[in-house]
Design a protein around this motif. Structure first.
Motif, short mmCIF file in Angstrom:
data_model
loop_
_atom_site.label_atom_id
_atom_site.label_comp_id
_atom_site.label_asym_id
_atom_site.label_seq_id
_atom_site.Cartn_x
_atom_site.Cartn_y
_atom_site.Cartn_z
N HIS A 124 0.83 -1.21 0.00
CA HIS A 124 0.00 0.00 0.00
C HIS A 124 0.86 1.25 0.00
CE1 HIS A 124 -2.15 3.29 2.01
NE2 HIS A 124 -3.25 2.79 1.46
N THR B 120 -12.65 -9.74 5.93
CA THR B 120 -11.60 -8.87 5.40
C THR B 120 -11.92 -8.48 3.97
OG1 THR B 120 -10.00 -10.03 6.81
CG2 THR B 120 -9.13 -8.61 5.06
N TRP B 121 -12.47 -9.44 3.22
CA TRP B 121 -12.84 -9.16 1.83
C TRP B 121 -13.96 -8.13 1.76
CZ3 TRP B 121 -10.55 -9.34 -2.50
CH2 TRP B 121 -9.56 -10.30 -2.74
N GLU C 25 -5.73 5.74 -2.18
CA GLU C 25 -6.92 6.40 -2.71
C GLU C 25 -6.65 7.18 -3.99
OE1 GLU C 25 -8.91 8.66 0.25
OE2 GLU C 25 -9.22 6.93 1.59
N ILE D 156 -14.50 -5.71 3.74
CA ILE D 156 -13.90 -4.41 4.02
C ILE D 156 -13.10 -3.93 2.81
CG2 ILE D 156 -12.21 -3.19 5.46
CD1 ILE D 156 -13.01 -5.14 7.74
N LEU D 157 -12.30 -4.85 2.22
CA LEU D 157 -11.43 -4.47 1.12
C LEU D 157 -12.24 -4.04 -0.11
CD1 LEU D 157 -8.65 -4.19 -0.12
CD2 LEU D 157 -8.65 -6.64 -0.61
N SER E 158 -3.71 -5.09 2.28
CA SER E 158 -4.79 -4.76 3.22
C SER E 158 -5.72 -3.70 2.65
CB SER E 158 -4.20 -4.27 4.55
OG SER E 158 -3.32 -3.18 4.33
N SER E 159 -5.14 -2.79 1.85
CA SER E 159 -5.96 -1.73 1.25
C SER E 159 -5.20 -1.13 0.07
CB SER E 159 -6.30 -0.64 2.26
OG SER E 159 -5.11 -0.02 2.72
N LEU E 160 -5.91 -0.34 -0.73
CA LEU E 160 -5.31 0.33 -1.87
C LEU E 160 -5.22 1.82 -1.60
CD1 LEU E 160 -7.10 -1.38 -4.90
CD2 LEU E 160 -4.67 -1.52 -4.35
N ASN F 254 -15.41 -3.00 -0.27
CA ASN F 254 -16.11 -1.75 0.01
C ASN F 254 -15.15 -0.56 -0.03
OD1 ASN F 254 -18.88 -2.47 0.39
ND2 ASN F 254 -18.31 -3.48 2.31
N HIS F 255 -13.92 -0.79 0.47
CA HIS F 255 -12.91 0.27 0.42
C HIS F 255 -12.56 0.61 -1.02
CE1 HIS F 255 -9.21 2.51 1.15
NE2 HIS F 255 -8.58 1.65 0.36
N MET F 256 -12.39 -0.43 -1.86
CA MET F 256 -12.07 -0.20 -3.27
C MET F 256 -13.17 0.61 -3.95
SD MET F 256 -10.62 -4.01 -4.05
CE MET F 256 -11.37 -4.00 -5.66
#
Length: 848
Positions: free
Chosen positions: A380, A439-440, A404, A442-443, A400-402, A445-447
């Motif tokens: 990240h 976790t998926w 923004e 969350i990931l 864990s996340s991308l 929805n974050h994307m």
């Protein structure tokens, strides 16, 4: 249109209609004919693209790894006609009615390279051939054209490049791939004006001429897949004008490093799969003009030396360091100097733990591949600031996340994502733990919350703990392809996904827990299972929706609904090079719009295919492409073809492929013609004529039979109850394993044992068999014997005592059979298995 651009455009008419044109080939032909320079050629390409006179051959939604050799163009047929009209009397092509004197022609496209070229065509400046793979190249096909500047032999069969090639003193461009000889004539070094030389795909070639350095003006050299060349000539150092050098797949070549120091003008260098070129040479740092560098899977990456030289290559735009055995553990901080770098490939760097701190300064990056970088952490943080990124492959990495700011992403691969499970990253490498379902949630929805509004391709395959796709995915309004293959716990896809109007392809292979597939839009399809639906009111079927696809696996059913052969032709199945498994199925007993044979003629698979299954085919004969044009095929299944009578398996050229398995199910009328396809395993079921024709086709092709006998290791014959002459077994004298099921009375076939002297494993199954054949005891090499489902058999024959090498005996579902008292005399017997042996009270004393 300016005259210079008109000339370049019109020249494109020399290529056959529909042909994909490589950008390098076209520009170098223009240069060789004096139409442009290399720099201007790229400008002219852009102008022709802007006018729609040239088109990119691949849709913009297809994300292939960047490679100069796959930048392809095509021309629309109407535009091609326009180009030919501009050429008028200067271009001679196949089928053209000749109105002008032949001496007016300056360019030619011919379809027979075995015929002499007319002496009155001496003014030809460019010569191409098409569809000449069946003809052997004859030197007279080009020798009289002394003014030739461009000679393209890429569609010819070149057994030997003629010595007289050196007489074409004006030649600047020579494409002669797939040379089958071990050498190139020394006379080629007399072509002092040669700028472009392509010899790729010539694995028999052992060496280049020692005087190759005399072609001092050579700028482009392609030796890719010349795998037997071990050393380059000493004079290679003199090729100091080389701009493009491709040695990919030259797996035997050594000592390249000593030449690189002299080749300072190189802009393109491909050493991929050069596994014997030694350690990374520091001299690479001196190639300051390099824009393209491919060292993937080469020995340069296995040595473990740090790649500090990379920082000196400031003009680099493409860098491929993919490797399964990479010995490097980190990238140098000097990588940050490569401010023009657009494409970075690092797949397989399993020891890479962190990306350099400078990574965020590579602002020009549009394409990053970190797949299988199992140990890399803090992805990240490394990606922050790469705002131009369009392609990101993070398959089997930790995430864990991308960030923004990756708002321009068009392709994102999150297949098989892992999480850290211990403090020892090496343990994660071999015992990966997938991301949990929560976790998926969350990931994803974050994307969806970071404005990935340009995302077209999302790959979530192989994430087997992923249980649902949230509604928020519908915010990706440009999503074109969603791959969920192998998400075995996936239970739900939101019904609202149908409102994503851009969605065309939904991959759901092996989604076992998915109870319901949501209704997709009329232009969207789910793969790999594709059901052909006939159009209403005379319109075409939906088969045309497959045109832009190129999946690994494709299962096409209900082919009877295809409305015309043109529909099948339009999907260009032959060009789908990613497909390795294909099923083509018609429904039995229903009407067709198109005859099956005509349709199958248009559904020729790509040469890359490894598994093929054809079901429900209703015509009498097969088209010629089945097996013959599939050099990589390993499995072939033909099923439920009640009308198929003939399959001609004759091979046109070369040695046929060896398959792992061939199945024939429900082809009762089928007779083989020609030599049998070579296969390690055969299964024949409900196909009596296949057996009776075997003897005929093998006997008339003895050369094929001798090799087949040593290849086939397992043969199964099932439900073939017609009268058999088992003498065809004589052509499998070394057959080690045979399975005969429900094939009628075997006791009247004494000739069987004459052909099975090497048989080690035999299975006999037949509910109506009342006694075992006498020849059973005459198999001297038999080690494993299974008798199953034969309720009428009461005992083992007396001569079964002769099976002195028998190690395993299995009697399954044989209700009436008794265990012979002499069984203990089989001294090699190690295993006795009796399943459902009713009434058995004790074993014979001889084996207790």
């Amino acid at each position: 249109m300016p005259s210079y651009l008109k000339l370049c455009f019109a020249y494109c008419a020399i290529f056959p209609k529909g042909q994909k044109i490589l950008i390098d080939d076209l520009i170098h032909q223009w240069v060789s004919l004096g139409f442009s320079t290399c720099e201007l050629g790229e400008k002219y390409i852009s102008q022709l693209l802007g006018l729609s006179f040239l088109e990119h051959s691949k849709p913009s939604s297809t994300f292939e790894l960047y490679d100069e050799d796959v930048i392809l163009f095509t021309m629309h047929d109407l535009v091609h006609d326009l180009a030919r009209s501009v050429m008028d009397n200067e271009l001679l092509f196949v089928g053209k009615s000749t109105n002008a004197a032949e001496s007016c022609y300056h360019y030619a496209l011919l379809d027979d390279c075995s015929k002499p070229l007319g002496s009155d065509l001496s003014k030809i400046r460019a010569l191409h051939f098409m569809d000449c793979d069946k003809y052997e190249l004859h030197d007279a096909a080009f020798l009289s054209a002394k003014s030739l500047r461009v000679l393209d032999l890429s569609e010819c069969t070149i057994h030997k490049l003629a010595y007289c090639i050196g007489e074409l003193k004006q030649l600047r461009y020579l494409s002669a791939p797939r040379v089958q000889d071990t050498e190139i004539p020394d006379s080629i070094t007399k072509l002092s004006k040669l700028v472009y030389l392509n010899l790729h795909g010539s694995p028999a070639l052992l060496a280049l001429p020692e005087s190759i350095g005399e072609i001092e003006g050579l700028m482009y050299l392609d030796l890719s897949s010349c795998s037997r060349i071990k050393k380059l000539p000493e004079s290679f150092k003199r090729l100091q004008k080389l701009v493009h050098l491709d040695l990919s797949d030259c797996s035997s070549v050594e000592g390249i490093s000593v030449f690189l120091e002299s080749l300072t003008k190189l802009e393109y260098l491909n050493l991929s799969y050069c596994t014997n070129i030694g350690d990374t040479p520091e001299v690479l740092g001196g190639l300051s003009k390099l824009q393209y560098l491919n060292l993937s899977h080469s020995s340069y990456l296995e040595c473990g030396k740090e790649a500090e030289f990379l920082g000196a290559l400031r003009k680099l735009e493409y860098l491929n360091l993919s490797s399964r055995e990479c010995g490097l553990k980190k990238l140098p901080e000097s990588l940050g100097r490569l401010t023009q770098l657009k494409y970075l490939m690092l797949p397989g760097w399993r020891d890479l733990k962190k990306l350099p701190r400078c990574f965020g300064s590579l602002k020009s990056l549009v394409h990053i591949d970190l797949s299988f970088c199992w140990m890399v952490d803090c992805v990240h943080e490394a990606l922050v600031g790469l705002t131009n990124l369009q392609y990101l492959n993070l398959e089997e990495t930790h995430l864990s996340s991308l960030p923004e700011d990756l708002t321009k992403l068009r392709y994102l691969n999150l297949s098989g994502l892992r999480k850290h499970s211990s403090n020892d990253p090496r343990k994660d490498q071999f015992n990966p733990i997938p991301l949990a379902a929560e976790t998926w949630d969350i990931l994803i929805n974050h994307m969806c919350g970071i404005t990935l509004s340009d995302l077209e391709h999302l790959d979530l395959s192989g994430n087997y703990l992923l249980e649902r796709i949230p509604e928020s995915i519908c915010s990706m309004t440009k999503l074109h392809t969603l791959d969920l293959s192998g998400c075995i716990r996936l239970e739900k896809i939101p019904e609202s996904i149908c409102i994503v109007g851009s969605l065309k392809f939904l991959y759901l292979n092996n989604c076992r827990s998915l109870s319901e597939i949501p209704q997709l839009g009329s232009s969207a399809i789910s793969l790999p299972h594709f059901v052909v639906c006939a159009g209403n009111d005379g319109s075409s079927s939906n088969l045309v929706l497959l045109k832009p696809t190129d999946p690994f696996e494709l299962d096409i059913t209900e082919l009877e609904n295809v409305k015309s052969a043109g529909e099948a032709n339009s999907i260009k199945l032959l060009e789908k090079q990613s497909i390795w498994q294909l099923k083509q199925e018609w429904t039995q007993g229903v009407d067709r719009f198109v005859d099956d044979n005509i349709l199958l003629e248009k559904l020729v698979p790509p040469s890359t295919l490894r598994k093929l299954e054809i079901c429900g085919y209703n015509s009498v004969i097969f088209p010629g492409w089945v097996v013959r044009q599939l050099p990589n095929l390993k499995s072939l299944v033909l099923r439920n073809m009640a009308n198929l009578e003939e399959w001609d398996t004759s091979y046109s050229t070369g040695e046929e492929n060896v398959l792992n398995r061939v199945d024939r199910h429900g082809c009762p009328m089928l007779r083989m013609k020609g030599p049998l396809p070579k296969a390690k395993q055969w299964e024949i079921r409900c196909s009596d004529n296949v057996l009776s024709s075997w003897d005929e086709c093998i006997v008339s092709h003895t050369s094929a039979s001798s090799s087949s006998s040593t290849i086939t290791t397992w043969l199964s014959v099932r439900d073939c109850k017609g009268p058999h002459q088992w003498r065809w077994l004589q052509h499998f004298p070394r057959l080690p394993s045979l399975d005969i099921t429900n094939c009628g009375d075997l006791t009247s076939s004494p000739e069987i044992n004459q052909h099975l002297s090497s048989l080690e494993t035999l299975s006999l199954r037949d509910l109506h068999m009342e006694e075992l054949p006498i020849w059973l005891g005459e198999l001297p090499s038999l080690k494993n014997l299974e008798i199953s489902g034969s309720d009428g058999v009461k005992e083992l024959n007396e001569n079964t005592r002769q099976l002195t090498k028998l190690e395993s005996l299995e009697l399954s579902f044989c209700k009436s059979i008794s265990v012979s008292h002499w069984l203990g005399e089989l001294t090699s017997l190690k295993e006795l298995c009796m399943n459902y042996k009713f009434g058995l009270r004790s074993l014979p004393a001889s084996i207790q």
